[in-house]
Design a protein around this motif. Structure first.
Motif: not given
Length: 55
Positions: A21-29, A37-45
């Motif tokens: 499931f592609r969303v899982v790949e995005v979330l893993d990344r 240490g990167r700032d991440i804005v989470h907009l996942e499904a």
């Protein structure tokens, strides 16, 4: 009316054919980048928390 199906491969082996499931790949990344240490804005499904106005 009964139907039968013949399974030609075991269930666990067939699971290997399912595309990830592609969303899982995005979330893993995103998790990987956050761990670095990167700032991440989470907009996942997922489930959104919606605030509804009273009628």
């Amino acid at each position: 009316m009964a139907t039968t199906s013949k399974i030609t491969r075991p269930f666990a082996v067939r699971l290997q054919d399912i595309e990830p499931f592609r969303v899982v790949e995005v979330l893993d990344r995103a998790k990987q980048l956050a761990a670095e240490g990167r700032d991440i804005v989470h907009l996942e499904a997922g489930s959104q928390i919606l605030v509804r106005r009273p009628p």
